[in-house]
Design an enzyme around this catalytic site. Structure first.
Site, short mmCIF file in Angstrom:
data_model
loop_
_atom_site.label_atom_id
_atom_site.label_comp_id
_atom_site.label_asym_id
_atom_site.label_seq_id
_atom_site.Cartn_x
_atom_site.Cartn_y
_atom_site.Cartn_z
N ASP A 1 0.83 -1.20 0.00
CA ASP A 1 0.00 0.00 0.00
C ASP A 1 0.88 1.26 0.00
OD1 ASP A 1 -2.76 1.04 0.31
OD2 ASP A 1 -2.00 1.86 2.19
N GLU B 1 1.68 -0.66 -5.02
CA GLU B 1 0.71 0.39 -5.34
C GLU B 1 1.51 1.68 -5.35
OE1 GLU B 1 -3.08 2.98 -3.86
OE2 GLU B 1 -1.46 2.46 -2.53
#
Ligand code: NOJ
Length: 542
Positions: free
Chosen positions: A205, A266
């Site tokens: 993330d 990401e």
């Protein structure tokens, strides 16, 4: 199949499980591990190679679980560590690999480290794990700088003793200080914890946000969203070169295991920068948000596809392709709009969408994506043809964006509505009959259930199954061969190995199909040798 030269992740199709909304095994209206275990056969039969599970750790769910209070356990609503172990074993038995989501940019404000930091004095080692600063202005009552948080409001929150802490996202998500060696050691240990349990990789993330310019300079932005600055050069908190050291050490952790493990980043970065994350001693793969965000227009898609393949080839990394995820408007809805690309972060709302057109285009886009070389991601429910639920009642909205934007931006709940599995009425087999799903499902999802899809030979589910079966079994779709062939404006035509090609017609004119070809799979009806608008086809040279 996986070999040292051709590890599984270079061509894997990975199914994203938004666990809260996938399947509810205990009838509390929230998805869980029991529900996921009960549907593993469905995923194996769909034909995917791996699942990526969104954060399942203990969390107050201030941001759907991206606010983690303990990285080494399971949220009680989702199950237990023991169930997680069973899930991993059962998935492996079915040939499915398991990828988790790691959230290293921030913790929950309920994480023990942050609670200790709040209780400790300014300048203490406990505070140094996060980013605490004195404020500006009289009595330090102004935030330390002018940064904007992703869900609205400033990136700083003041603590009772007067210091401020940084959070690029919600106030409940304090940013960690990656200049602190303790933070680095802790995350390497978390990676090992889950690798030892048998997981096959991690989605990282906010991989582009972990390192900040220690001077924390003002940005001078006027836009409400921090995401607006992602394309700025030498940005003080996006895509700083310092992140690469972290990923080198993570790669070394993964390479210490005998199995081919994978990282997927990401990372929202400027064109050309993604390859830096994918150098041979860094991460294996990264999401291709340029593809996701691209308008469904032939020339733009061609440019993104070319740039992706060329850039990543320089570092030997495979391309990845993705059409939807838990942060973006579902692509059936996007593709039914006049403008089919993603332009505004966190929602491009209130634009009418023709869902029949969007569905036709989504079918074509699926065949395009699954014919491209590299790895692909399927967001749960796209195989059922689900659209964005844009009319959720305001009282049901849970995305922090809704509150943080002063009820002006609804946020991402519309793509997170629990899946419909069976039956004619909510909860459509998502939960037990009397349960109330955590977000309401539209009544008309009775024609979108897995059961209804299964019964219709021409459904989205059958299209995905056929495409995945062919992709797995046809030698021409394995490997990384890729070559454009000439085709009229508004269309795409490319060749893979062994005489396989893919044609996509995004123009308004029917496209004559190449001669001496057999149709392997089509996204919609063909018109005697012509490929109608918004349709794609896989062909085999005779
Ligand atoms: C990206 C995740 O996909 C999103 O859902 C989350 O809100 C932010 N990172 C913050 O963790």
């Amino acid at each position: 199949m996986s070999t040292a030269h051709d590890p599984w992740w270079r061509s894997a199709v990975i199914y994203q499980v938004y666990i809260r909304s996938f399947a509810d095994g205990d009838g509390d209206g929230t998805g869980d591990i029991a529900g996921l275990r009960s549907r593993l056969q469905y995923l194996a039969y769909l034909g995917v190679d791996a699942i990526w599970i969104n954060p399942w750790y203990p969390s107050p769910l201030a941001d759907g679980g991206y606010d983690v209070s303990n990285f080494r356990d399971i949220h009680p609503t989702y199950g237990t560590l023991d169930e997680a172990r069973k899930l991993i074993t059962e998935a492996h038995e079915l040939g499915l690999r398991v990828i988790l989501d790691i959230v290293p940019n921030h913790t929950s404000d309920q994480h023990a480290w942050f609670q200790k930091a709040l209780a400790a004095a300014p300048g203490s080692p406990e505070r140094d794990r996060f980013i605490f600063r004195d404020g500006r202005g009289e009595n330090g009552s102004e935030p330390p700088n002018d940064w904007h948080a992703a869900f609205g409001g400033p990136t700083w929150t003041r603590t009772p003793d007067g210091q401020w802490y940084l959070h690029l996202f919600a106030p409940e998500q304090p940013d960690l200080n990656w200049d602190n060696p303790e933070v680095r050691a802790e995350f390497e240990s978390i990676l090992r914890f889950w690798f030892d349990l048998g997981v096959d990789g991690f989605r990282i993330d906010v991989a582009h946000g972990m390192v900040k310019d220690p001077a924390l300079p003002d940005l001078g932005l006027t836009e409400f969203s921090v995401i607006a600055g992602e394309d700025q050069e030498n940005h003080p908190h996006w895509d700083r070169d310092g992140v690469h050291d972290i990923f080198r050490s993570w790669r070394a952790v993964a390479d210490g295991y005998p199995d081919p493990l994978v990282f997927v980043a990401e990372a929202h970065v400027r064109p050309g920068r993604l390859a830096h994350y994918l150098r041979p001693d860094e991460l294996h793969t990264a999401f291709n948000f340029d593809f996701l965000k691209c308008a469904l227009e032939a020339d733009k898609l061609r440019e993104v596809i070319d740039r992706t393949i060329t850039d990543l080839a320089k570092v030997g990394a495979p391309a990845t392709w993705v059409l939807s995820n838990h942060d973006e408007t579902r692509h059936v809805t996007r593709y039914g709009r006049a403008h089919t690309g993603v332009t505004t972060p966190l929602r491009d709302r209130h634009h009418p969408s023709d869902l029949a057109l969007g569905t036709r285009r989504a079918r074509a886009a699926a065949l395009l994506m699954l014919a491209l070389p590299g790895s692909a991601y399927i967001y749960q429910g796209e195989e059922l043809g689900l659209y964005e639920v844009e009319d959720l009642p305001e009282s049901a909205l849970q995305d922090p964006t809704w509150e943080r934007s002063g009820h002006t931006v609804r946020g991402r709940d519309g793509c997170r509505v629990p899946l419909p599995w069976t039956g004619d009425t909510p909860p459509f087999g998502f939960s037990t009959a009397e349960a109330v799903p955590w977000l309401p499902q539209p009544e008309n999802w009775k024609s979108y259930t897995a059961e209804a899809n299964q019964a219709d030979r021409t459904s989205m589910l059958q299209l995905y199954r056929s495409a995945l079966r062919l992709r797995r079994t046809h030698p021409g779709l394995r490997g990384e061969d890729f070559r454009w062939l000439d085709s009229p404006d508004g269309t795409l035509l490319f060749e893979r190995g062994d005489g396989v090609s893919c044609a996509v017609n995004l123009s308004e004119q029917p496209l004559p199909l190449p001669e001496a070809c057999t149709v392997l799979l089509a996204s919609g009806p063909l018109d005697s040798g012509l490929l109608p608008a918004d349709t794609a086809v896989w062909l085999q040279q005779d």
